[in-house]
Design a protein around this motif. Structure first.
Motif, PDB file in Angstrom:
ATOM      1  N   PRO A 182      -5.405   3.508   4.055  1.00  5.73           N
ATOM      2  CA  PRO A 182      -4.585   3.440   2.855  1.00  5.73           C
ATOM      3  C   PRO A 182      -3.169   3.936   3.102  1.00  5.73           C
ATOM      4  CG  PRO A 182      -6.115   5.291   2.694  1.00  5.73           C
ATOM      5  CD  PRO A 182      -6.348   4.613   4.013  1.00  5.73           C
ATOM      6  N   PRO A 183      -2.210   3.610   2.323  1.00  7.54           N
ATOM      7  CA  PRO A 183      -2.286   2.875   1.073  1.00  7.54           C
ATOM      8  C   PRO A 183      -2.207   1.361   1.249  1.00  7.54           C
ATOM      9  CG  PRO A 183      -0.056   3.643   1.337  1.00  7.54           C
ATOM     10  CD  PRO A 183      -0.851   4.133   2.531  1.00  7.54           C
ATOM     11  N   GLY A 184      -1.899   0.874   2.451  1.00 10.46           N
ATOM     12  CA  GLY A 184      -1.858  -0.567   2.660  1.00 10.46           C
ATOM     13  C   GLY A 184      -0.641  -1.223   2.043  1.00 10.46           C
ATOM     14  N   ASN A 185       0.498  -0.606   2.151  1.00 14.37           N
ATOM     15  CA  ASN A 185       1.720  -1.142   1.561  1.00 14.37           C
ATOM     16  C   ASN A 185       2.320  -2.206   2.480  1.00 14.37           C
ATOM     17  OD1 ASN A 185       3.939  -1.559  -0.004  1.00 14.37           O
ATOM     18  ND2 ASN A 185       4.916   0.377   0.474  1.00 14.37           N
ATOM     19  N   GLU A 186       1.833  -3.444   2.350  1.00 14.87           N
ATOM     20  CA  GLU A 186       2.244  -4.536   3.231  1.00 14.87           C
ATOM     21  C   GLU A 186       3.418  -5.344   2.694  1.00 14.87           C
ATOM     22  OE1 GLU A 186      -0.974  -4.561   1.922  1.00 14.87           O
ATOM     23  OE2 GLU A 186      -2.269  -4.060   3.605  1.00 14.87           O
ATOM     24  N   ARG A 187       3.918  -4.996   1.544  1.00 16.05           N
ATOM     25  CA  ARG A 187       4.925  -5.812   0.858  1.00 16.05           C
ATOM     26  C   ARG A 187       6.127  -6.174   1.741  1.00 16.05           C
ATOM     27  NH1 ARG A 187       6.389  -6.445  -4.829  1.00 16.05           N
ATOM     28  NH2 ARG A 187       8.543  -7.104  -4.885  1.00 16.05           N
ATOM     29  N   GLU A 188       6.754  -5.190   2.367  1.00 12.02           N
ATOM     30  CA  GLU A 188       7.936  -5.465   3.192  1.00 12.02           C
ATOM     31  C   GLU A 188       7.592  -6.382   4.360  1.00 12.02           C
ATOM     32  OE1 GLU A 188      10.412  -2.195   4.372  1.00 12.02           O
ATOM     33  OE2 GLU A 188       9.842  -1.080   2.576  1.00 12.02           O
ATOM     34  N   CYS A 189       6.461  -6.170   4.971  1.00 10.49           N
ATOM     35  CA  CYS A 189       6.036  -6.993   6.099  1.00 10.49           C
ATOM     36  C   CYS A 189       5.787  -8.435   5.656  1.00 10.49           C
ATOM     37  CB  CYS A 189       4.789  -6.399   6.736  1.00 10.49           C
ATOM     38  SG  CYS A 189       4.250  -7.269   8.216  1.00 10.49           S
TER      39      CYS A 189
ATOM     40  N   PHE B 288       1.203 -14.484  -3.593  1.00  9.49           N
ATOM     41  CA  PHE B 288       0.300 -14.217  -4.709  1.00  9.49           C
ATOM     42  C   PHE B 288       0.035 -12.721  -4.760  1.00  9.49           C
ATOM     43  CE2 PHE B 288      -0.549 -18.475  -3.189  1.00  9.49           C
ATOM     44  CZ  PHE B 288      -0.551 -19.211  -4.364  1.00  9.49           C
ATOM     45  N   TYR B 289      -0.084 -12.195  -5.968  1.00 11.60           N
ATOM     46  CA  TYR B 289      -0.297 -10.756  -6.149  1.00 11.60           C
ATOM     47  C   TYR B 289      -1.598 -10.467  -6.879  1.00 11.60           C
ATOM     48  CZ  TYR B 289       4.656 -10.041  -5.152  1.00 11.60           C
ATOM     49  OH  TYR B 289       5.879 -10.003  -4.558  1.00 11.60           O
ATOM     50  N   LEU B 290      -2.383  -9.581  -6.314  1.00 11.73           N
ATOM     51  CA  LEU B 290      -3.459  -8.929  -7.048  1.00 11.73           C
ATOM     52  C   LEU B 290      -3.045  -7.484  -7.294  1.00 11.73           C
ATOM     53  CD1 LEU B 290      -6.609 -10.292  -5.192  1.00 11.73           C
ATOM     54  CD2 LEU B 290      -5.695 -11.003  -7.400  1.00 11.73           C
ATOM     55  N   ASP B 291      -2.176  -6.991  -6.400  1.00  7.68           N
ATOM     56  CA  ASP B 291      -1.635  -5.633  -6.464  1.00  7.68           C
ATOM     57  C   ASP B 291      -0.182  -5.733  -5.993  1.00  7.68           C
ATOM     58  OD1 ASP B 291      -0.746  -3.053  -5.580  1.00  7.68           O
ATOM     59  OD2 ASP B 291      -2.813  -2.407  -5.304  1.00  7.68           O
ATOM     60  N   GLU B 292       0.749  -5.154  -6.724  1.00  6.56           N
ATOM     61  CA  GLU B 292       2.182  -5.234  -6.399  1.00  6.56           C
ATOM     62  C   GLU B 292       2.499  -4.784  -4.973  1.00  6.56           C
ATOM     63  OE1 GLU B 292       5.331  -6.092  -7.726  1.00  6.56           O
ATOM     64  OE2 GLU B 292       4.036  -7.319  -8.977  1.00  6.56           O
ATOM     65  N   ARG B 293       1.768  -3.808  -4.474  1.00  5.84           N
ATOM     66  CA  ARG B 293       2.033  -3.282  -3.132  1.00  5.84           C
ATOM     67  C   ARG B 293       1.388  -4.115  -2.038  1.00  5.84           C
ATOM     68  NH1 ARG B 293      -0.743   1.902  -3.114  1.00  5.84           N
ATOM     69  NH2 ARG B 293      -2.058   0.755  -4.532  1.00  5.84           N
TER      70      ARG B 293
END
Length: 66
Positions: free
Chosen positions: A21-28, A46-51
C-alpha cells in the motif's frame, strides 16, 4: 519530455513509487498514457479509486489474419 528509448522509458518507470500500500499509481499511469499517445496509440483512463486509475490502450488491427 518523454523518451522513445526503451531503456530511458524503463528508468523513468522505475522511478515512480507505486508501492502497495497505498498503491498510488496515478502519476505513473499518466506517464505511460503520454508515451502511448505520442506514439499514436489511443488510450482511456478508468477510475474505481482516484489514486489508482486503470489505463486501457487500444491498437487497431487491419482485420487480416497473421
Amino acid at each position: 519530455m518523454v523518451s522513445s528509448n526503451p531503456v530511458n522509458i524503463l528508468v523513468d518507470l522505475i522511478r515512480f513509487n507505486t508501492t502497495n500500500p497505498p498503491g498510488n499509481e496515478r502519476e505513473c499511469v499518466y506517464h505511460v498514457k503520454d508515451i502511448l499517445e505520442k506514439s499514436g496509440i489511443e488510450t482511456q483512463i478508468f477510475y474505481l479509486d482516484e489514486r489508482r486509475p486503470n489505463l486501457l490502450a487500444k491498437i487497431e488491427g487491419k482485420g487480416e489474419s497473421p
